[in-house]
Design an enzyme around this catalytic site. Structure first.
Site, PDB file in Angstrom:
ATOM      1  N   ASP A   1      64.837 -10.918  45.048  1.00 47.86           N
ATOM      2  CA  ASP A   1      65.665 -10.823  43.843  1.00 47.86           C
ATOM      3  C   ASP A   1      66.558  -9.588  43.927  1.00 47.86           C
ATOM      4  O   ASP A   1      66.056  -8.457  44.007  1.00 47.86           O
ATOM      5  CB  ASP A   1      64.797 -10.729  42.588  1.00 47.86           C
ATOM      6  CG  ASP A   1      64.102 -12.029  42.243  1.00 47.86           C
ATOM      7  OD1 ASP A   1      64.460 -13.070  42.836  1.00 47.86           O
ATOM      8  OD2 ASP A   1      63.208 -12.003  41.371  1.00 47.86           O
TER       9      ASP A   1
ATOM     10  N   LYS B   1      60.590 -18.734  42.438  1.00 46.59           N
ATOM     11  CA  LYS B   1      59.711 -19.360  41.458  1.00 46.59           C
ATOM     12  C   LYS B   1      58.315 -19.606  42.013  1.00 46.59           C
ATOM     13  O   LYS B   1      57.315 -19.432  41.309  1.00 46.59           O
ATOM     14  CB  LYS B   1      60.328 -20.662  40.945  1.00 46.59           C
ATOM     15  CG  LYS B   1      61.651 -20.468  40.211  1.00 46.59           C
ATOM     16  CD  LYS B   1      62.125 -21.729  39.517  1.00 46.59           C
ATOM     17  CE  LYS B   1      61.294 -22.014  38.282  1.00 46.59           C
ATOM     18  NZ  LYS B   1      61.430 -20.996  37.233  1.00 46.59           N
ATOM     19  N   GLY B   2      58.223 -20.024  43.282  1.00 48.01           N
ATOM     20  CA  GLY B   2      56.906 -20.268  43.851  1.00 48.01           C
ATOM     21  C   GLY B   2      56.094 -18.995  43.976  1.00 48.01           C
ATOM     22  O   GLY B   2      54.936 -18.915  43.523  1.00 48.01           O
TER      23      GLY B   2
ATOM     24  N   ASN C   1      61.961 -25.798  30.151  1.00 42.60           N
ATOM     25  CA  ASN C   1      62.402 -25.082  28.956  1.00 42.60           C
ATOM     26  C   ASN C   1      63.331 -25.986  28.152  1.00 42.60           C
ATOM     27  O   ASN C   1      63.596 -27.130  28.534  1.00 42.60           O
ATOM     28  CB  ASN C   1      63.042 -23.736  29.303  1.00 42.60           C
ATOM     29  CG  ASN C   1      64.305 -23.872  30.139  1.00 42.60           C
ATOM     30  OD1 ASN C   1      65.009 -24.894  30.096  1.00 42.60           O
ATOM     31  ND2 ASN C   1      64.633 -22.832  30.900  1.00 42.60           N
TER      32      ASN C   1
ATOM     33  N   THR D   1      58.697 -24.907  27.130  1.00 42.15           N
ATOM     34  CA  THR D   1      58.618 -23.486  26.783  1.00 42.15           C
ATOM     35  C   THR D   1      59.813 -23.111  25.911  1.00 42.15           C
ATOM     36  O   THR D   1      60.931 -23.571  26.131  1.00 42.15           O
ATOM     37  CB  THR D   1      58.584 -22.611  28.041  1.00 42.15           C
ATOM     38  OG1 THR D   1      59.764 -22.836  28.828  1.00 42.15           O
ATOM     39  CG2 THR D   1      57.361 -22.946  28.890  1.00 42.15           C
TER      40      THR D   1
ATOM     41  N   ASP E   1      63.286  -7.563  29.658  1.00 43.48           N
ATOM     42  CA  ASP E   1      63.871  -8.360  30.738  1.00 43.48           C
ATOM     43  C   ASP E   1      63.109  -9.673  30.811  1.00 43.48           C
ATOM     44  O   ASP E   1      61.894  -9.679  31.018  1.00 43.48           O
ATOM     45  CB  ASP E   1      63.763  -7.602  32.067  1.00 43.48           C
ATOM     46  CG  ASP E   1      64.402  -8.335  33.248  1.00 43.48           C
ATOM     47  OD1 ASP E   1      64.891  -9.463  33.061  1.00 43.48           O
ATOM     48  OD2 ASP E   1      64.399  -7.768  34.358  1.00 43.48           O
TER      49      ASP E   1
ATOM     50  N   ASP F   1      58.055 -18.290  34.886  1.00 46.09           N
ATOM     51  CA  ASP F   1      57.134 -18.414  36.020  1.00 46.09           C
ATOM     52  C   ASP F   1      55.784 -17.797  35.686  1.00 46.09           C
ATOM     53  O   ASP F   1      54.734 -18.306  36.109  1.00 46.09           O
ATOM     54  CB  ASP F   1      57.718 -17.741  37.258  1.00 46.09           C
ATOM     55  CG  ASP F   1      59.008 -18.382  37.720  1.00 46.09           C
ATOM     56  OD1 ASP F   1      59.161 -19.609  37.530  1.00 46.09           O
ATOM     57  OD2 ASP F   1      59.874 -17.674  38.257  1.00 46.09           O
TER      58      ASP F   1
ATOM     59  N   ALA G   1      54.959 -10.365  29.937  1.00 51.22           N
ATOM     60  CA  ALA G   1      55.844 -10.162  31.087  1.00 51.22           C
ATOM     61  C   ALA G   1      57.228  -9.659  30.699  1.00 51.22           C
ATOM     62  O   ALA G   1      57.869  -8.968  31.498  1.00 51.22           O
ATOM     63  CB  ALA G   1      55.964 -11.457  31.884  1.00 51.22           C
TER      64      ALA G   1
END
Length: 306
Positions: free
Chosen positions: A27, A54-55, A193, A225, A251, A257, A287
């Protein structure tokens, strides 16, 4: 790893609670005062590089909470690939099925706004090389796990092959894309989502109605979600709202995830879907209180404090 309890007694234990088949990205994160309009340039903060994808995110989120997790995927034999492996090892995720590939590792370019909102562009790199053959080679691993967690940042044939082998497939259809009816029928649950739900259905709508409409497409269960508003769960024709704790978001990168990784783990240990989603909503809320994706993921103690 032994298939029995620590002292040789008790019921048989699976080598892993959750096997994640999916992406691993580096990232590249920049904070901005506002997101640019088309054709506009804005100045941002210094570049920060974090492990993501994502994994890998879902694998780390589950492992931080105490799950035994393995990740199947591909990274490049480059600096970013080394970063990703080191991060997984640090958090106790088995990466024996994360193959080195003669391609650059996947990259996600992330702009984070002042309210913690983000926009993301992904260059798949080695993730695009994950094959059905990779999955079939690891068939015993997938068949042994109570839950296999999947997303759409790797090629669809590999996702479908993994879902076919899974005892229970938690499928996060992100980024949203058309998928065959066979994959939808294997989802338990389908996790999306609000925006992804609207893309799949072709129209926006209220979350409870979206959940019922998605359930009619064939998945065994559905979770939508809703960020700060929690989630909606649909199964057996019934819809349940799941609240989220209220927190100050710093953030939101990777929060979905975190939710999905936590959800997969709680399902793997036998928790009902609505209860698992309620726990996952707390993990997602925890998170968003820190910057980054994996760096922000909570331990069980932090979730209990929340």
């Amino acid at each position: 790893m032994s298939a029995v309890g620590e002292h040789g007694d008790g019921p048989p234990r699976h080598p892993f609670d959750v096997v994640v088949v999916g992406s691993a990205n580096a990232d590249l994160v920049v904070r901005v005062e506002r997101h640019p309009a088309p054709g506009e340039t804005v100045l941002g903060s210094e570049l920060a590089v974090h492990p993501g994808g994502k994994g890998a995110n879902q694998a780390v989120a589950a492992a931080r909470l105490g799950a035994r997790v393995a990740l199947l995927g591909r990274v490049g034999a480059d600096q970013h690939g080394r970063l990703l492996r080191e991060s997984l090892e640090h958090d106790g995720v088995d990466h024996g099925h994360l193959h080195d590939t003669p391609a650059a590792s996947g990259i996600a370019m992330i702009a984070v706004g002042p309210q913690g909102d983000n926009s993301i562009i992904v260059a798949p790199g080695a993730n695009a090389r994950v094959t059905e053959g990779d999955v079939l080679q690891a068939a015993p691993l997938l068949r042994s796990a109570p839950v296999v967690s999947l997303q759409l940042e790797i090629p669809l044939p590999a996702v479908l092959a993994a879902a076919r082998l899974a005892r229970r497939a938690v499928v996060n259809l992100s980024p949203a894309a058309p998928v065959p009816d066979e994959l939808l029928a294997l989802c338990d649950p389908l996790v999306v989502n609000e925006h992804e739900a609207a893309l799949l259905l072709g129209v926006p709508g209220e979350a409870d109605r979206q959940a019922k409409s998605l359930l009619a497409l064939g998945p065994r269960s559905v979770v939508i979600t809703l960020g700060a508003d929690g989630a909606v769960v649909a199964e057996d024709g019934a819809v349940h709202a799941v609240p989220s704790p209220r927190v100050a978001a710093v953030d939101t990168t990777g929060a979905g995830d975190a939710f999905t990784g936590a959800l997969a783990w709680r399902l793997a240990v036998g928790e009902p879907l609505t209860a698992a989603a309620a726990f996952a909503a707390r993990v997602g809320a925890a998170a968003v209180r820190r910057p980054g994706a994996q760096d922000s993921y909570p331990t069980m103690a932090e979730v209990e404090d929340l």
